[in-house]
Design a protein around this motif. Structure first.
Motif, PDB file in Angstrom:
ATOM      1  N   CYS A 165       0.862  -1.166   0.000  1.00 15.28           N
ATOM      2  CA  CYS A 165       0.000   0.000   0.000  1.00 15.28           C
ATOM      3  C   CYS A 165       0.908   1.228   0.000  1.00 15.28           C
ATOM      4  O   CYS A 165       1.964   1.223   0.626  1.00 15.28           O
ATOM      5  CB  CYS A 165      -0.870  -0.027   1.253  1.00 15.28           C
ATOM      6  SG  CYS A 165      -1.917   1.409   1.476  1.00 15.28           S
TER       7      CYS A 165
ATOM      8  N   VAL B 139      -3.433   5.142  -1.031  1.00 16.95           N
ATOM      9  CA  VAL B 139      -4.297   5.827  -0.075  1.00 16.95           C
ATOM     10  C   VAL B 139      -3.761   7.250  -0.012  1.00 16.95           C
ATOM     11  O   VAL B 139      -2.599   7.461   0.325  1.00 16.95           O
ATOM     12  CB  VAL B 139      -4.240   5.166   1.318  1.00 16.95           C
ATOM     13  CG1 VAL B 139      -5.031   5.989   2.325  1.00 16.95           C
ATOM     14  CG2 VAL B 139      -4.741   3.737   1.251  1.00 16.95           C
TER      15      VAL B 139
ATOM     16  N   SER C 268      -6.656  -7.443   0.824  1.00 15.52           N
ATOM     17  CA  SER C 268      -7.240  -7.995  -0.407  1.00 15.52           C
ATOM     18  C   SER C 268      -6.197  -8.372  -1.434  1.00 15.52           C
ATOM     19  O   SER C 268      -6.364  -9.335  -2.170  1.00 15.52           O
ATOM     20  CB  SER C 268      -8.261  -7.007  -1.011  1.00 15.52           C
ATOM     21  OG  SER C 268      -7.619  -5.815  -1.387  1.00 15.52           O
TER      22      SER C 268
ATOM     23  N   ARG D 243      -8.796   2.437   7.121  1.00 18.46           N
ATOM     24  CA  ARG D 243      -9.649   1.341   6.630  1.00 18.46           C
ATOM     25  C   ARG D 243      -9.286   0.971   5.201  1.00 18.46           C
ATOM     26  O   ARG D 243      -9.208  -0.207   4.849  1.00 18.46           O
ATOM     27  CB  ARG D 243     -11.132   1.735   6.729  1.00 18.46           C
ATOM     28  CG  ARG D 243     -11.681   1.654   8.136  1.00 18.46           C
ATOM     29  CD  ARG D 243     -13.204   1.812   8.165  1.00 18.46           C
ATOM     30  NE  ARG D 243     -13.652   3.137   7.734  1.00 18.46           N
ATOM     31  CZ  ARG D 243     -13.701   4.203   8.525  1.00 18.46           C
ATOM     32  NH1 ARG D 243     -13.330   4.106   9.782  1.00 18.46           N
ATOM     33  NH2 ARG D 243     -14.135   5.357   8.067  1.00 18.46           N
ATOM     34  N   LYS D 244      -9.054   1.973   4.368  1.00 20.18           N
ATOM     35  CA  LYS D 244      -8.707   1.705   2.972  1.00 20.18           C
ATOM     36  C   LYS D 244      -7.350   0.998   2.879  1.00 20.18           C
ATOM     37  O   LYS D 244      -7.188   0.046   2.113  1.00 20.18           O
ATOM     38  CB  LYS D 244      -8.682   3.003   2.158  1.00 20.18           C
ATOM     39  CG  LYS D 244      -8.412   2.771   0.689  1.00 20.18           C
ATOM     40  CD  LYS D 244      -8.503   4.041  -0.131  1.00 20.18           C
ATOM     41  CE  LYS D 244      -8.209   3.733  -1.595  1.00 20.18           C
ATOM     42  NZ  LYS D 244      -8.205   4.931  -2.419  1.00 20.18           N
ATOM     43  N   ALA D 245      -6.380   1.438   3.656  1.00 19.42           N
ATOM     44  CA  ALA D 245      -5.052   0.812   3.643  1.00 19.42           C
ATOM     45  C   ALA D 245      -5.145  -0.646   4.097  1.00 19.42           C
ATOM     46  O   ALA D 245      -4.532  -1.539   3.489  1.00 19.42           O
ATOM     47  CB  ALA D 245      -4.082   1.593   4.530  1.00 19.42           C
TER      48      ALA D 245
ATOM     49  N   LYS E 201      -1.427  12.486  -4.685  1.00 19.39           N
ATOM     50  CA  LYS E 201      -2.128  11.527  -5.557  1.00 19.39           C
ATOM     51  C   LYS E 201      -1.732  11.663  -7.024  1.00 19.39           C
ATOM     52  O   LYS E 201      -1.596  10.669  -7.740  1.00 19.39           O
ATOM     53  CB  LYS E 201      -3.637  11.712  -5.402  1.00 19.39           C
ATOM     54  CG  LYS E 201      -4.460  10.712  -6.143  1.00 19.39           C
ATOM     55  CD  LYS E 201      -5.933  10.892  -5.853  1.00 19.39           C
ATOM     56  CE  LYS E 201      -6.735   9.805  -6.544  1.00 19.39           C
ATOM     57  NZ  LYS E 201      -8.141   9.852  -6.163  1.00 19.39           N
TER      58      LYS E 201
ATOM     59  N   SER F 279      -4.582   1.669  -7.583  1.00 21.34           N
ATOM     60  CA  SER F 279      -5.261   0.622  -6.804  1.00 21.34           C
ATOM     61  C   SER F 279      -4.542   0.315  -5.486  1.00 21.34           C
ATOM     62  O   SER F 279      -5.111  -0.314  -4.600  1.00 21.34           O
ATOM     63  CB  SER F 279      -5.395  -0.657  -7.630  1.00 21.34           C
ATOM     64  OG  SER F 279      -4.128  -1.185  -7.930  1.00 21.34           O
TER      65      SER F 279
ATOM     66  N   GLU G 102     -10.674   6.787   7.899  1.00 20.48           N
ATOM     67  CA  GLU G 102     -11.099   6.312   6.579  1.00 20.48           C
ATOM     68  C   GLU G 102      -9.883   5.848   5.768  1.00 20.48           C
ATOM     69  O   GLU G 102      -9.925   4.800   5.111  1.00 20.48           O
ATOM     70  CB  GLU G 102     -11.848   7.416   5.824  1.00 20.48           C
ATOM     71  CG  GLU G 102     -12.357   6.968   4.472  1.00 20.48           C
ATOM     72  CD  GLU G 102     -13.106   8.065   3.734  1.00 20.48           C
ATOM     73  OE1 GLU G 102     -13.143   7.998   2.501  1.00 20.48           O
ATOM     74  OE2 GLU G 102     -13.638   8.989   4.383  1.00 20.48           O
ATOM     75  N   CYS G 103      -8.810   6.590   5.823  1.00 15.07           N
ATOM     76  CA  CYS G 103      -7.566   6.186   5.148  1.00 15.07           C
ATOM     77  C   CYS G 103      -7.058   4.863   5.716  1.00 15.07           C
ATOM     78  O   CYS G 103      -6.607   3.987   4.968  1.00 15.07           O
ATOM     79  CB  CYS G 103      -6.488   7.250   5.312  1.00 15.07           C
ATOM     80  SG  CYS G 103      -6.814   8.812   4.495  1.00 15.07           S
TER      81      CYS G 103
ATOM     82  N   TYR H 119      -7.750  -2.588   3.899  1.00 16.65           N
ATOM     83  CA  TYR H 119      -8.433  -3.312   2.818  1.00 16.65           C
ATOM     84  C   TYR H 119      -7.456  -3.655   1.689  1.00 16.65           C
ATOM     85  O   TYR H 119      -7.410  -4.789   1.207  1.00 16.65           O
ATOM     86  CB  TYR H 119      -9.608  -2.480   2.290  1.00 16.65           C
ATOM     87  CG  TYR H 119     -10.277  -3.111   1.104  1.00 16.65           C
ATOM     88  CD1 TYR H 119     -11.191  -4.149   1.281  1.00 16.65           C
ATOM     89  CD2 TYR H 119      -9.978  -2.692  -0.194  1.00 16.65           C
ATOM     90  CE1 TYR H 119     -11.799  -4.748   0.195  1.00 16.65           C
ATOM     91  CE2 TYR H 119     -10.578  -3.292  -1.283  1.00 16.65           C
ATOM     92  CZ  TYR H 119     -11.487  -4.321  -1.089  1.00 16.65           C
ATOM     93  OH  TYR H 119     -12.082  -4.921  -2.174  1.00 16.65           O
ATOM     94  N   ILE H 120      -6.669  -2.685   1.267  1.00 12.25           N
ATOM     95  CA  ILE H 120      -5.700  -2.901   0.180  1.00 12.25           C
ATOM     96  C   ILE H 120      -4.700  -3.979   0.567  1.00 12.25           C
ATOM     97  O   ILE H 120      -4.417  -4.898  -0.213  1.00 12.25           O
ATOM     98  CB  ILE H 120      -4.966  -1.589  -0.181  1.00 12.25           C
ATOM     99  CG1 ILE H 120      -5.933  -0.610  -0.870  1.00 12.25           C
ATOM    100  CG2 ILE H 120      -3.754  -1.865  -1.075  1.00 12.25           C
ATOM    101  CD1 ILE H 120      -5.388   0.799  -1.019  1.00 12.25           C
TER     102      ILE H 120
END
Length: 150
Positions: A108, A125, A147, A139-141, A114, A122, A136-137, A143-144
């Motif tokens: 990640c 973050v 997954s 959670r996204k990290a 960005k 993909s 929120e960042c 998830y990445i």
């Protein structure tokens, strides 16, 4: 094989408002705690991907006061910088070069710039630089990192 986080610092572990109100600290302890959550839940290693990399020797020994402050704050939360990218190229290429030389299960990128990442979206973050990393960042990290390792 390891999981890694390519970590930018400015705009991630601090924010504009934090720097304006805290003249004695460069890094926000609350942002460090959010990063700790990601590291703890994913068991990811930290790779320094920031202009601050020049403040460290090749063995990741800090050589300036800001680098010492960062290292100490991470250590207090049980985290360590294990390596850094070599940014002779642009940020995206430096990450690709690091990945080619290391065995990585998932990764990640946490970076507020960005626009510097076109093919790595993909894995990116991108916190708002005025706010830094938030829940929120995180959670996204998480998830990445989870997954892409399955």
């Amino acid at each position: 094989m390891m999981k890694v986080i390519f970590l930018d610092i400015d705009g991630v572990l601090n924010s504009h408002s934090f720097l304006m109100t805290n003249k004695s600290a460069l890094f926000d302890p609350d942002k460090i705690k959010i990063l700790k959550k990601v590291v703890r839940e994913t068991e990811a290693e930290l790779i320094l991907h920031s202009t601050l990399r020049d403040h460290f020797k090749s063995d990741m020994t800090p050589v300036t006061a800001p680098a010492c402050e960062l290292t100490d704050m991470l250590f207090e939360e049980g985290m360590f910088l294990i390596d850094k990218t070599n940014e002779e190229n642009d940020r995206e290429t430096s990450i690709k070069n690091w990945l080619e030389k290391n065995h990585v299960k998932s990764y990640c990128i946490i970076d507020d710039e960005k626009k510097l990442f076109s093919s790595e979206v993909s894995h990116l973050v991108a916190p708002c630089k005025d706010e830094g990393i938030d829940e929120e960042c995180a959670r996204k990290a998480i998830y990445i990192l989870r997954s892409s390792s399955e």
